[in-house]
Design a protein around this motif. Sequence first.
Motif, PDB file in Angstrom:
ATOM      1  N   LYS A  17      25.814  -0.097  25.889  1.00 54.72           N
ATOM      2  CA  LYS A  17      25.213  -0.045  24.556  1.00 54.72           C
ATOM      3  C   LYS A  17      25.084  -1.469  24.017  1.00 54.72           C
ATOM      4  O   LYS A  17      25.888  -1.911  23.191  1.00 54.72           O
ATOM      5  CB  LYS A  17      26.060   0.818  23.628  1.00 54.72           C
ATOM      6  N   TYR A  19      23.119  -3.027  21.905  1.00 51.86           N
ATOM      7  CA  TYR A  19      22.953  -3.230  20.464  1.00 51.86           C
ATOM      8  C   TYR A  19      24.313  -3.203  19.767  1.00 51.86           C
ATOM      9  O   TYR A  19      24.653  -4.111  19.012  1.00 51.86           O
ATOM     10  CB  TYR A  19      22.009  -2.167  19.887  1.00 51.86           C
ATOM     11  N   SER A  20      25.105  -2.190  20.036  1.00 54.12           N
ATOM     12  CA  SER A  20      26.438  -2.072  19.431  1.00 54.12           C
ATOM     13  C   SER A  20      27.338  -3.220  19.870  1.00 54.12           C
ATOM     14  O   SER A  20      28.093  -3.778  19.065  1.00 54.12           O
ATOM     15  CB  SER A  20      27.093  -0.753  19.828  1.00 54.12           C
ATOM     16  N   LEU A  23      26.376  -6.286  17.881  1.00 47.92           N
ATOM     17  CA  LEU A  23      26.802  -6.178  16.484  1.00 47.92           C
ATOM     18  C   LEU A  23      28.295  -6.461  16.345  1.00 47.92           C
ATOM     19  O   LEU A  23      28.718  -7.161  15.425  1.00 47.92           O
ATOM     20  CB  LEU A  23      26.486  -4.790  15.927  1.00 47.92           C
ATOM     21  N   LYS A  24      29.088  -5.941  17.273  1.00 50.36           N
ATOM     22  CA  LYS A  24      30.535  -6.157  17.238  1.00 50.36           C
ATOM     23  C   LYS A  24      30.906  -7.630  17.421  1.00 50.36           C
ATOM     24  O   LYS A  24      31.991  -8.049  17.052  1.00 50.36           O
ATOM     25  CB  LYS A  24      31.231  -5.321  18.308  1.00 50.36           C
ATOM     26  N   LYS A  28      23.344 -10.520  13.935  1.00 47.55           N
ATOM     27  CA  LYS A  28      22.666  -9.776  12.886  1.00 47.55           C
ATOM     28  C   LYS A  28      21.831  -8.660  13.509  1.00 47.55           C
ATOM     29  O   LYS A  28      21.398  -8.763  14.654  1.00 47.55           O
ATOM     30  CB  LYS A  28      21.789 -10.720  12.060  1.00 47.55           C
ATOM     31  N   ARG A  29      21.611  -7.608  12.729  1.00 47.89           N
ATOM     32  CA  ARG A  29      20.937  -6.412  13.243  1.00 47.89           C
ATOM     33  C   ARG A  29      19.602  -6.707  13.925  1.00 47.89           C
ATOM     34  O   ARG A  29      19.340  -6.220  15.017  1.00 47.89           O
ATOM     35  CB  ARG A  29      20.709  -5.403  12.116  1.00 47.89           C
ATOM     36  N   HIS A  30      18.755  -7.489  13.266  1.00 49.50           N
ATOM     37  CA  HIS A  30      17.432  -7.766  13.821  1.00 49.50           C
ATOM     38  C   HIS A  30      17.545  -8.507  15.158  1.00 49.50           C
ATOM     39  O   HIS A  30      16.867  -8.160  16.132  1.00 49.50           O
ATOM     40  CB  HIS A  30      16.582  -8.568  12.830  1.00 49.50           C
ATOM     41  N   ALA A  32      20.203  -8.605  17.164  1.00 46.82           N
ATOM     42  CA  ALA A  32      20.849  -7.717  18.129  1.00 46.82           C
ATOM     43  C   ALA A  32      19.827  -6.745  18.722  1.00 46.82           C
ATOM     44  O   ALA A  32      19.804  -6.515  19.934  1.00 46.82           O
ATOM     45  CB  ALA A  32      21.990  -6.947  17.463  1.00 46.82           C
ATOM     46  N   TYR A  33      18.956  -6.210  17.884  1.00 50.97           N
ATOM     47  CA  TYR A  33      17.915  -5.297  18.362  1.00 50.97           C
ATOM     48  C   TYR A  33      16.971  -6.021  19.323  1.00 50.97           C
ATOM     49  O   TYR A  33      16.640  -5.506  20.393  1.00 50.97           O
ATOM     50  CB  TYR A  33      17.121  -4.717  17.182  1.00 50.97           C
ATOM     51  N   SER A  34      16.540  -7.211  18.946  1.00 56.44           N
ATOM     52  CA  SER A  34      15.608  -7.980  19.774  1.00 56.44           C
ATOM     53  C   SER A  34      16.220  -8.332  21.125  1.00 56.44           C
ATOM     54  O   SER A  34      15.575  -8.204  22.163  1.00 56.44           O
ATOM     55  CB  SER A  34      15.175  -9.256  19.054  1.00 56.44           C
TER      56      SER A  34
END
Length: 113
Positions: A17, A19-20, A23-24, A28-30, A32-34
Amino acid sequence: MLRYDFKSIFKARGIEKPYSWLLKRGFKRHMAYSIANNRVNTLKLSLAEKLCKHFGCTPNDLLVWIPEKDEDTNIPLKKLHRKHAPFSSKESLDQLSLEEMKQLEALLKEHLG
């Protein structure tokens, strides 16, 4: 074409995972997603350094070079050209016999001290 190759690193590290996981580790969310979806075209050096520290790798490990059709491949970038499928340490370890795992453990202890 020079590209980032995060998916191979996630697979090799057994990170299911991404993305998770990112993040941990304070991304930052954006971003991490990219990174998790391998949709990064540019990356600040500070983020590349942070990734390398968490992955235990070098910046060269973050990159892959895909030569254009009929492009001369006798250049230093060829070191970043990977013809093989992404390596998965988890899948490889799952296929080892118990005896092979013991041998691997002994080699790691010898190498890592």
